[in-house]
Design a protein around this motif. Structure first.
Motif, mmCIF file in Angstrom:
data_model
loop_
_atom_site.group_PDB
_atom_site.id
_atom_site.type_symbol
_atom_site.label_atom_id
_atom_site.label_comp_id
_atom_site.label_asym_id
_atom_site.label_seq_id
_atom_site.Cartn_x
_atom_site.Cartn_y
_atom_site.Cartn_z
ATOM 1 N N LEU A 176 0.885 -1.140 0.006
ATOM 2 C CA LEU A 176 -0.039 -0.210 0.121
ATOM 3 C C LEU A 176 0.769 1.211 -0.041
ATOM 4 C CD1 LEU A 176 -2.788 1.289 0.213
ATOM 5 C CD2 LEU A 176 -2.311 1.213 2.747
ATOM 6 N N VAL A 177 0.929 2.001 -0.871
ATOM 7 C CA VAL A 177 1.666 3.218 -1.276
ATOM 8 C C VAL A 177 0.985 4.485 -0.880
ATOM 9 C CG1 VAL A 177 3.268 4.534 -2.663
ATOM 10 C CG2 VAL A 177 3.327 1.885 -2.647
ATOM 11 N N ILE B 118 -0.128 -0.076 -14.456
ATOM 12 C CA ILE B 118 0.841 -0.965 -14.315
ATOM 13 C C ILE B 118 1.934 -0.405 -13.232
ATOM 14 C CG2 ILE B 118 2.493 -2.130 -15.630
ATOM 15 C CD1 ILE B 118 -0.536 -3.225 -16.014
ATOM 16 N N SER B 119 2.780 -1.083 -12.416
ATOM 17 C CA SER B 119 3.404 -0.386 -11.332
ATOM 18 C C SER B 119 4.804 0.277 -11.919
ATOM 19 C CB SER B 119 3.901 -1.447 -10.549
ATOM 20 O OG SER B 119 4.669 -2.348 -11.061
ATOM 21 N N GLY B 120 5.302 -0.247 -12.886
ATOM 22 C CA GLY B 120 6.492 0.363 -13.470
ATOM 23 C C GLY B 120 6.230 1.750 -14.294
ATOM 24 N N LEU B 121 5.039 1.711 -14.803
ATOM 25 C CA LEU B 121 4.713 2.934 -15.367
ATOM 26 C C LEU B 121 3.858 3.961 -14.449
ATOM 27 C CD1 LEU B 121 2.881 1.536 -18.512
ATOM 28 C CD2 LEU B 121 5.096 2.749 -18.503
ATOM 29 N N ILE C 179 -9.071 3.588 -4.117
ATOM 30 C CA ILE C 179 -7.762 3.434 -4.282
ATOM 31 C C ILE C 179 -7.272 3.672 -5.939
ATOM 32 C CG2 ILE C 179 -7.353 1.802 -2.391
ATOM 33 C CD1 ILE C 179 -7.424 -0.459 -4.365
ATOM 34 N N VAL C 180 -5.999 3.776 -6.201
ATOM 35 C CA VAL C 180 -5.544 3.422 -7.611
ATOM 36 C C VAL C 180 -4.760 2.074 -7.436
ATOM 37 C CG1 VAL C 180 -4.006 4.198 -9.270
ATOM 38 C CG2 VAL C 180 -5.306 5.783 -8.052
ATOM 39 N N LEU C 181 -5.260 1.399 -8.238
ATOM 40 C CA LEU C 181 -4.807 -0.393 -8.323
ATOM 41 C C LEU C 181 -3.609 -0.193 -9.307
ATOM 42 C CD1 LEU C 181 -5.141 -3.231 -7.325
ATOM 43 C CD2 LEU C 181 -6.908 -3.417 -9.419
ATOM 44 N N SER C 182 -2.516 -0.679 -8.714
ATOM 45 C CA SER C 182 -1.491 -0.628 -9.601
ATOM 46 C C SER C 182 -0.972 -2.135 -9.700
ATOM 47 C CB SER C 182 -0.195 0.167 -9.046
ATOM 48 O OG SER C 182 1.083 0.448 -9.883
ATOM 49 N N LEU C 183 -0.799 -2.640 -10.758
ATOM 50 C CA LEU C 183 -0.748 -4.196 -10.835
ATOM 51 C C LEU C 183 0.892 -4.463 -11.428
ATOM 52 C CD1 LEU C 183 -3.760 -5.146 -12.925
ATOM 53 C CD2 LEU C 183 -3.408 -5.370 -10.323
ATOM 54 N N PRO C 184 1.242 -5.664 -10.946
ATOM 55 C CA PRO C 184 2.714 -5.748 -11.373
ATOM 56 C C PRO C 184 2.880 -5.820 -13.006
ATOM 57 C CG PRO C 184 1.896 -7.532 -9.773
ATOM 58 C CD PRO C 184 0.827 -6.678 -10.181
ATOM 59 N N ASP C 185 4.009 -5.408 -13.521
ATOM 60 C CA ASP C 185 4.414 -5.269 -14.892
ATOM 61 C C ASP C 185 3.915 -6.447 -15.489
ATOM 62 O OD1 ASP C 185 5.095 -2.642 -14.179
ATOM 63 O OD2 ASP C 185 7.284 -3.072 -14.364
ATOM 64 N N LEU C 186 4.259 -7.572 -14.989
ATOM 65 C CA LEU C 186 4.201 -8.868 -15.654
ATOM 66 C C LEU C 186 2.784 -9.323 -15.989
ATOM 67 C CD1 LEU C 186 6.925 -11.039 -14.012
ATOM 68 C CD2 LEU C 186 7.059 -9.882 -16.189
ATOM 69 N N CYS C 187 1.781 -8.753 -15.255
ATOM 70 C CA CYS C 187 0.324 -8.844 -15.581
ATOM 71 C C CYS C 187 -0.004 -8.310 -17.074
ATOM 72 C CB CYS C 187 -0.602 -8.288 -14.586
ATOM 73 S SG CYS C 187 -0.367 -8.737 -13.038
#
Length: 189
Positions: free
Chosen positions: A7-8, A164-167, A64-72
């Motif tokens: 959680l960020v 997406i988390s990286g972005l 919330i803003v849901l940030s998924l792992p890049d590999l998704c």
């Protein structure tokens, strides 16, 4: 990631966002198996327990803003000699490029993209192709996003956006990049 949920908390200020706090809860092995082809959450009960423990101190429902792992997701940069101005035509063209270049069926996916604007002379298009446009596109299968959204809703969290988390990390720091580069160019004596 497959190892933890995070959680960020972000504090918004005039024209900038600052990282305020990061809270992390570990996941047992096998709770999540990252994939861009199929749903990721293999142990929904433990995932839900851990996400609820992560947000326990907060009043819910919580947006919330849901940030998924890049590999998704599948992310790519596409070059175009020209790019349409109408959003519907842009979307159709980026969809087509995902299908042609990555052999990805986007009919069951969410698509997001942004046009890359050069920021310096070295990034600007060459004189041979002055209209070259770069587009950063991401596609994620509906069933993957919907599984994460369902888990959030069960934990009384309301996803208002999905990224997406990286972005997302890049977007968080983008307003500060100019300041950082300027500070590096003009160090204090």
């Amino acid at each position: 990631s497959e190892e933890a949920l995070c959680l960020v908390e972000i504090k918004r200020q005039w024209r900038k966002s600052l990282l305020h706090q990061v809270t992390r809860v570990p996941l047992s092995q096998g709770v999540i198996k990252l994939s861009s082809a199929k749903p990721n959450i293999e142990n929904q009960e433990e995932f839900l327990t851990q996400i609820k423990s992560l947000v326990e101190p907060y009043t819910r429902p919580l947006s919330i803003v849901l940030s998924l792992p890049d590999l998704c997701a599948r992310t790519s940069i596409f070059d175009f000699s020209t790019f349409p101005t109408k959003n519907q035509e842009q979307t159709a063209l980026v969809n087509w490029r995902f299908q042609q270049d990555l052999k990805l069926d986007t009919s069951q996916s969410r698509l997001a993209f942004g046009v890359y604007v050069p920021t310096s002379v070295t990034d600007s298009p060459s004189s041979e192709n002055p209209e070259k446009v770069r587009v950063l596109g991401t596609a994620i299968r509906n069933e993957i996003v919907e599984q994460y959204e369902r888990m959030c809703l069960e934990a009384n969290l309301i996803p208002t956006a999905v990224g997406i988390s990286g972005l997302d990390i890049f977007d968080l720091y983008r307003p500060n990049i100019h300041d950082i580069l300027e500070a590096e160019d003009h160090p204090h004596a």
